[in-house]
Design an enzyme around this catalytic site. Structure first.
Site, PDB file in Angstrom:
ATOM      1  N   GLN A   1     -17.238 156.013  23.874  1.00 27.95           N
ATOM      2  CA  GLN A   1     -18.121 156.976  24.539  1.00 27.95           C
ATOM      3  C   GLN A   1     -18.082 156.780  26.058  1.00 27.95           C
ATOM      4  OE1 GLN A   1     -19.785 159.429  22.903  1.00 27.95           O
ATOM      5  NE2 GLN A   1     -20.695 160.210  24.759  1.00 27.95           N
TER       6      GLN A   1
ATOM      7  N   ASP B   1     -10.033 161.370  20.673  1.00 23.26           N
ATOM      8  CA  ASP B   1     -10.466 162.056  21.891  1.00 23.26           C
ATOM      9  C   ASP B   1      -9.276 162.673  22.630  1.00 23.26           C
ATOM     10  OD1 ASP B   1     -13.057 162.379  22.775  1.00 23.26           O
ATOM     11  OD2 ASP B   1     -13.271 160.299  23.415  1.00 23.26           O
TER      12      ASP B   1
ATOM     13  N   LYS C   1     -22.856 161.946  16.291  1.00 24.41           N
ATOM     14  CA  LYS C   1     -21.495 161.806  15.760  1.00 24.41           C
ATOM     15  C   LYS C   1     -21.527 161.015  14.449  1.00 24.41           C
ATOM     16  CE  LYS C   1     -19.485 162.279  20.323  1.00 24.41           C
ATOM     17  NZ  LYS C   1     -19.157 161.645  21.609  1.00 24.41           N
TER      18      LYS C   1
HETATM   19  N1  GUN Z   1     -18.850 161.730  26.896  1.00 22.94           N
HETATM   20  C1  GUN Z   1     -19.161 163.025  26.993  1.00 22.94           C
HETATM   21  N2  GUN Z   1     -18.294 163.782  26.284  1.00 22.94           N
HETATM   22  C2  GUN Z   1     -17.422 162.913  25.727  1.00 22.94           C
HETATM   23  C3  GUN Z   1     -16.299 163.081  24.872  1.00 22.94           C
HETATM   24  O1  GUN Z   1     -15.907 164.183  24.481  1.00 22.94           O
HETATM   25  N3  GUN Z   1     -15.647 161.936  24.532  1.00 22.94           N
HETATM   26  C4  GUN Z   1     -16.043 160.726  24.970  1.00 22.94           C
HETATM   27  N4  GUN Z   1     -15.323 159.646  24.583  1.00 22.94           N
HETATM   28  N5  GUN Z   1     -17.073 160.536  25.743  1.00 22.94           N
HETATM   29  C5  GUN Z   1     -17.767 161.635  26.124  1.00 22.94           C
END
Ligand code: GUN
Length: 301
Positions: free
Chosen positions: A108, A131, A64
């Protein structure tokens, strides 16, 4: 119903190339970011919070950060030890909420056991919730109001629309009812005028229901859970699963080999939904930066 692409013979499905579509999307985002910087001196900023040292999460967070920087954004990665308290995480989120240079915040998941994810997510400013996991953004999605929509579901819809522009009247079956994928993707499919069936671990006659689907979205987290003979000939199959086997190899929630002999279109794992999730995250950060500065949100495609 008869879909335009319904197959007559047993041939291989067309692979929906998420990697290439995500690259196009990231290029479009990078272009809009450069315009924002040039015309308004605004550089969108993405903050990612990682608590602990889960290897998979470390890989996702690094990706990311790299992708945000490649798109011309600022990226701020905050790593807290796996022993961090809930108060420490909340304090960090509050500080990110207050920082003007941070337009998007992602915590995350999963978080270590001592931390309640709902409490942390609730603290994120909905305007920065890229998100789409705050109650505000979930409610906005449900009500059909503009907000920030979870990235994986957005990516799924883009992948589907890449091969079928008009989803009106199609029967979409979503397997999995998580807040991150199942529930929001069902809302987005409804918005596209699909007839949506939500399935989950307690659903009875699942193979029978999936056989009725023009579109299948599999988000269960179990390797090769969806069998080839569950798939309706010609269907669009979107595999959200990322399962790591003991040999370290990644596999999806769909038995790809068998399903690709029946489906019309199918996403691979890796190279399907995963890259789209990251690209949509950047898209949401750009959207959030525009809205926070009262600028028109560009159309991303
Ligand atoms: N962990 C796995 N996929 C995601 C996601 O799309 N967002 C977040 N915050 N954590 C994740």
């Amino acid at each position: 119903m008869q879909m335009a692409h319904e197959k007559q013979n047993e041939t291989e499905a067309e692979i929906i190339d998420g990697k290439s579509l995500a690259k196009q999307l990231r290029e479009s985002i990078a272009h809009h970011v450069s315009v924002l910087v040039e015309d308004h001196k605004i550089m969108p900023g993405l903050a990612v919070v990682l608590v602990g040292d889960d290897p998979a999460s470390q890989v996702y967070v690094a990706s990311k950060k790299k992708m945000a920087e490649q798109a011309g954004m600022r990226s701020f990665v905050h790593i807290l030890p796996k022993t961090a308290s809930q108060d420490e995480v909340l304090k960090l989120v509050k500080s990110l909420n207050a920082q003007k240079k941070v337009n998007g915040i992602l915590v995350q998941l999963p978080l270590p056991k001592q931390i309640d994810a709902d409490t942390v997510l609730k603290e994120i400013d909905p305007a920065k919730d890229i998100d789409g996991l705050t109650i505000t953004n979930m409610g906005r999605l449900m009500a059909g109001l503009p907000g920030l929509v979870p990235c994986t579901p957005l990516g799924c819809i883009m992948l589907i629309k890449e091969v079928e522009k008009n989803l009106t009247g199609l029967h979409a079956v979503v397997i999995g009812r998580s807040s991150l994928v199942g529930k929001p993707v069902a809302q987005l499919l409804l918005r596209e005028n699909c007839t949506v069936t939500m399935c989950h671990s307690r659903t009875q006659n699942l193979p029978h229901i999936v056989r009725e689907a023009d579109i299948v979205v599999a988000a269960v987290g179990k390797s090769a859970f969806v069998k080839g003979d569950w798939v309706k000939p010609g269907a669009i199959v979107i595999d959200v699963g990322i399962n790591r086997g003991e040999d370290g190899k990644l596999s999806g929630d769909v038995d790809f080999e068998a399903a690709s002999k029946v489906a019309g279109y199918i996403t691979p794992v890796p190279g399907g939904v995963g890259p789209m999730t990251v690209a949509c995250l950047l898209g949401n950060t750009l959207i959030a930066a525009c809205r926070q500065n009262e600028l028109t949100v560009p159309h991303l495609s």
